[in-house]
Design a protein around this motif. Structure first.
Motif, PDB file in Angstrom:
ATOM      1  N   ALA A 182       0.842  -1.191   0.000  1.00 17.44           N
ATOM      2  CA  ALA A 182       0.000   0.000   0.000  1.00 17.44           C
ATOM      3  C   ALA A 182       0.879   1.243   0.000  1.00 17.44           C
ATOM      4  CB  ALA A 182      -0.909  -0.004   1.228  1.00 17.44           C
ATOM      5  N   SER A 183       0.407   2.291  -0.646  1.00 18.10           N
ATOM      6  CA  SER A 183       1.206   3.509  -0.791  1.00 18.10           C
ATOM      7  C   SER A 183       1.707   4.031   0.548  1.00 18.10           C
ATOM      8  CB  SER A 183       0.379   4.588  -1.496  1.00 18.10           C
ATOM      9  OG  SER A 183       0.006   4.163  -2.790  1.00 18.10           O
ATOM     10  N   GLY A 184       0.849   3.980   1.554  1.00 13.39           N
ATOM     11  CA  GLY A 184       1.217   4.488   2.864  1.00 13.39           C
ATOM     12  C   GLY A 184       2.240   3.649   3.593  1.00 13.39           C
ATOM     13  N   GLU A 185       2.498   2.447   3.082  1.00 12.94           N
ATOM     14  CA  GLU A 185       3.441   1.541   3.730  1.00 12.94           C
ATOM     15  C   GLU A 185       4.770   1.428   2.979  1.00 12.94           C
ATOM     16  OE1 GLU A 185       1.440  -2.187   4.041  1.00 12.94           O
ATOM     17  OE2 GLU A 185      -0.155  -1.419   5.330  1.00 12.94           O
ATOM     18  N   LEU A 186       4.867   2.118   1.842  1.00  7.34           N
ATOM     19  CA  LEU A 186       6.028   1.935   0.963  1.00  7.34           C
ATOM     20  C   LEU A 186       7.343   2.232   1.676  1.00  7.34           C
ATOM     21  CD1 LEU A 186       7.273   1.401  -1.826  1.00  7.34           C
ATOM     22  CD2 LEU A 186       6.844   3.807  -2.393  1.00  7.34           C
ATOM     23  N   GLU A 187       7.432   3.363   2.314  1.00 10.12           N
ATOM     24  CA  GLU A 187       8.687   3.733   2.965  1.00 10.12           C
ATOM     25  C   GLU A 187       9.026   2.782   4.108  1.00 10.12           C
ATOM     26  OE1 GLU A 187      10.890   7.630   4.958  1.00 10.12           O
ATOM     27  OE2 GLU A 187       9.018   7.855   3.856  1.00 10.12           O
ATOM     28  N   GLU A 188       8.034   2.435   4.910  1.00 10.91           N
ATOM     29  CA  GLU A 188       8.276   1.552   6.053  1.00 10.91           C
ATOM     30  C   GLU A 188       8.753   0.176   5.607  1.00 10.91           C
ATOM     31  OE1 GLU A 188       5.890  -0.460   9.870  1.00 10.91           O
ATOM     32  OE2 GLU A 188       4.830   0.868   8.468  1.00 10.91           O
ATOM     33  N   VAL A 189       8.087  -0.396   4.614  1.00 12.15           N
ATOM     34  CA  VAL A 189       8.458  -1.729   4.143  1.00 12.15           C
ATOM     35  C   VAL A 189       9.853  -1.723   3.523  1.00 12.15           C
ATOM     36  CG1 VAL A 189       7.890  -3.562   2.493  1.00 12.15           C
ATOM     37  CG2 VAL A 189       6.073  -2.479   3.841  1.00 12.15           C
ATOM     38  N   THR A 190      10.143  -0.686   2.743  1.00 12.36           N
ATOM     39  CA  THR A 190      11.471  -0.592   2.133  1.00 12.36           C
ATOM     40  C   THR A 190      12.551  -0.447   3.201  1.00 12.36           C
ATOM     41  OG1 THR A 190      10.455   0.531   0.240  1.00 12.36           O
ATOM     42  CG2 THR A 190      12.846   0.569   0.365  1.00 12.36           C
ATOM     43  N   GLN A 191      12.278   0.393   4.193  1.00 10.71           N
ATOM     44  CA  GLN A 191      13.225   0.584   5.290  1.00 10.71           C
ATOM     45  C   GLN A 191      13.435  -0.716   6.062  1.00 10.71           C
ATOM     46  OE1 GLN A 191      15.002   3.211   6.655  1.00 10.71           O
ATOM     47  NE2 GLN A 191      14.429   4.797   5.197  1.00 10.71           N
ATOM     48  N   ASN A 192      12.361  -1.465   6.273  1.00 10.26           N
ATOM     49  CA  ASN A 192      12.481  -2.736   6.999  1.00 10.26           C
ATOM     50  C   ASN A 192      13.341  -3.738   6.228  1.00 10.26           C
ATOM     51  OD1 ASN A 192      10.947  -1.806   9.128  1.00 10.26           O
ATOM     52  ND2 ASN A 192       9.040  -2.763   8.422  1.00 10.26           N
ATOM     53  N   MET A 193      13.138  -3.787   4.904  1.00  5.91           N
ATOM     54  CA  MET A 193      13.959  -4.672   4.078  1.00  5.91           C
ATOM     55  C   MET A 193      15.420  -4.257   4.162  1.00  5.91           C
ATOM     56  SD  MET A 193      13.884  -5.327  -0.060  1.00  5.91           S
ATOM     57  CE  MET A 193      12.448  -6.413  -0.097  1.00  5.91           C
ATOM     58  N   ALA A 194      15.660  -2.953   4.044  1.00  2.00           N
ATOM     59  CA  ALA A 194      17.025  -2.444   4.114  1.00  2.00           C
ATOM     60  C   ALA A 194      17.658  -2.725   5.476  1.00  2.00           C
ATOM     61  CB  ALA A 194      17.038  -0.942   3.826  1.00  2.00           C
ATOM     62  N   ALA A 195      16.879  -2.549   6.539  1.00  2.00           N
ATOM     63  CA  ALA A 195      17.396  -2.772   7.895  1.00  2.00           C
ATOM     64  C   ALA A 195      17.785  -4.230   8.106  1.00  2.00           C
ATOM     65  CB  ALA A 195      16.364  -2.333   8.927  1.00  2.00           C
ATOM     66  N   THR A 196      17.002  -5.142   7.554  1.00  5.54           N
ATOM     67  CA  THR A 196      17.332  -6.565   7.658  1.00  5.54           C
ATOM     68  C   THR A 196      18.687  -6.846   7.018  1.00  5.54           C
ATOM     69  OG1 THR A 196      15.007  -7.244   7.675  1.00  5.54           O
ATOM     70  CG2 THR A 196      16.631  -8.898   6.993  1.00  5.54           C
ATOM     71  N   ILE A 197      18.880  -6.329   5.803  1.00  2.00           N
ATOM     72  CA  ILE A 197      20.138  -6.555   5.084  1.00  2.00           C
ATOM     73  C   ILE A 197      21.294  -5.861   5.800  1.00  2.00           C
ATOM     74  CG2 ILE A 197      21.353  -6.130   2.913  1.00  2.00           C
ATOM     75  CD1 ILE A 197      18.545  -6.274   1.548  1.00  2.00           C
ATOM     76  N   ALA A 198      21.033  -4.642   6.288  1.00  2.00           N
ATOM     77  CA  ALA A 198      22.079  -3.861   6.952  1.00  2.00           C
ATOM     78  C   ALA A 198      22.561  -4.523   8.234  1.00  2.00           C
ATOM     79  CB  ALA A 198      21.579  -2.453   7.255  1.00  2.00           C
ATOM     80  N   GLY A 199      21.743  -5.408   8.792  1.00  2.00           N
ATOM     81  CA  GLY A 199      22.116  -6.087  10.029  1.00  2.00           C
ATOM     82  C   GLY A 199      23.055  -7.262   9.836  1.00  2.00           C
ATOM     83  N   TYR A 200      23.317  -7.639   8.602  1.00  2.00           N
ATOM     84  CA  TYR A 200      24.215  -8.748   8.319  1.00  2.00           C
ATOM     85  C   TYR A 200      25.647  -8.241   8.075  1.00  2.00           C
ATOM     86  CZ  TYR A 200      19.807 -11.274   7.641  1.00  2.00           C
ATOM     87  OH  TYR A 200      18.566 -11.819   7.815  1.00  2.00           O
ATOM     88  N   SER A 201      26.553  -9.159   7.914  1.00  2.00           N
ATOM     89  CA  SER A 201      27.948  -8.807   7.650  1.00  2.00           C
ATOM     90  C   SER A 201      28.076  -8.116   6.290  1.00  2.00           C
ATOM     91  CB  SER A 201      28.810 -10.071   7.651  1.00  2.00           C
ATOM     92  OG  SER A 201      30.052  -9.847   7.016  1.00  2.00           O
ATOM     93  N   ALA A 202      28.613  -6.901   6.308  1.00  2.00           N
ATOM     94  CA  ALA A 202      28.780  -6.152   5.057  1.00  2.00           C
ATOM     95  C   ALA A 202      29.746  -6.854   4.111  1.00  2.00           C
ATOM     96  CB  ALA A 202      29.271  -4.736   5.364  1.00  2.00           C
ATOM     97  N   SER A 203      30.788  -7.463   4.663  1.00  2.00           N
ATOM     98  CA  SER A 203      31.760  -8.145   3.806  1.00  2.00           C
ATOM     99  C   SER A 203      31.140  -9.370   3.143  1.00  2.00           C
ATOM    100  CB  SER A 203      33.007  -8.536   4.603  1.00  2.00           C
ATOM    101  OG  SER A 203      32.685  -9.443   5.636  1.00  2.00           O
ATOM    102  N   ALA A 204      30.315 -10.096   3.884  1.00  2.00           N
ATOM    103  CA  ALA A 204      29.646 -11.270   3.305  1.00  2.00           C
ATOM    104  C   ALA A 204      28.668 -10.860   2.214  1.00  2.00           C
ATOM    105  CB  ALA A 204      28.914 -12.048   4.398  1.00  2.00           C
TER     106      ALA A 204
END
Length: 257
Positions: A182-204
């Protein structure tokens, strides 16, 4: 660096790049593309963030190349414009951080190409995607490259030959985007996806991104042989040793970066 066509902010380990030409529907002028390539190169080198979000300011993600600029260019200048676009897409591919497109409104022509070139994409349910160049006698040959590598030959040709828009739901069905929300959820969902990835090892993540694109066009067992070498080297890194140790000891890993 000074930004004229973009905005950039850092939220913990997430970098957010905003196309900032709302008055031009975020058209990808040569100046914007040069700035985007320079900014992403700097982000990739500094490694202060682990993932990037690219989004648009205003009513649309991006309407593609600036047609006024295209119309006024001499042939050699036009080649330089498209070579700049080529270079920008290559920076996205080769930088160590994954790049997520956050798409609202429309993403057409080179704007659609930008979405397809990103590693991941999240779209609002009212987003539209298109390669309408055929309607003005300018076939979307460059957007066709990444588009056809995302959605398959027949559907790509349909978009390119008809110029018709693809809905967000069809973009999800055919593989151009990863999520539709939903349009109102776009930023939150994208941020959540990014946060998940950002929590892993950057080198991996960097190793994995590079290896993924290296193997994707190889023959199956050539790819598997290559991937076997990559994972062997990856398994010897500090972060891999830490991750395995943390798993065995049932604790949270502490990444080196």
């Amino acid at each position: 660096m000074n930004l004229n066509y973009l905005l950039y902010e850092q939220n913990n380990k997430i970098g957010i790049v905003s196309l900032n030409r709302p008055e031009k529907r975020n058209a990808l002028s040569r100046g914007l593309l040069e700035e985007l390539a320079e900014l992403l190169t700097e982000i990739g080198t500094e490694k202060k963030v682990n993932v990037i979000i690219v989004k648009g300011i205003g009513k649309v993600f991006s309407a593609g190349h600036d047609l006024k600029e295209v119309y006024e260019c001499e042939p050699q200048e036009l080649l330089q414009l498209f070579q700049t676009c080529y270079y920008t897409m290559r920076v996205i591919r080769e930088m160590p951080q994954p790049v997520i497109a956050q798409v609202h409104g429309v993403a057409t022509a080179a704007g659609c190409q930008l979405v397809a070139a990103c590693d991941l994409a999240v779209a609002s349910e009212d987003a539209l995607f298109g390669t309408p160049g055929v309607k003005i006698g300018l076939f979307c040959s460059t957007p066709a490259v990444f588009l056809s590598r995302n959605i398959g030959r027949k559907k790509a040709m349909e978009m390119l030959l008809t110029g018709d828009f693809m809905s967000a739901r069809d973009a999800l069905l055919y593989g151009l985007v990863n999520k539709v929300v939903a349009s109102g959820e776009l930023e939150e969902v994208t941020q959540n996806m990014a946060a998940t990835i950002a929590g892993y090892s950057a080198s991996a993540i960097a190793v994995g991104k590079r290896a993924f694109y290296q193997q994707i066009n190889m023959e199956d067992f050539q790819a598997l042989n290559y991937a076997s070498e990559v994972i062997t080297l990856n398994s010897t890194t500090k972060d891999a040793r830490e991750g395995i140790s943390a798993f065995l000891k049932k604790r949270q890993p502490k990444w080196s970066d």
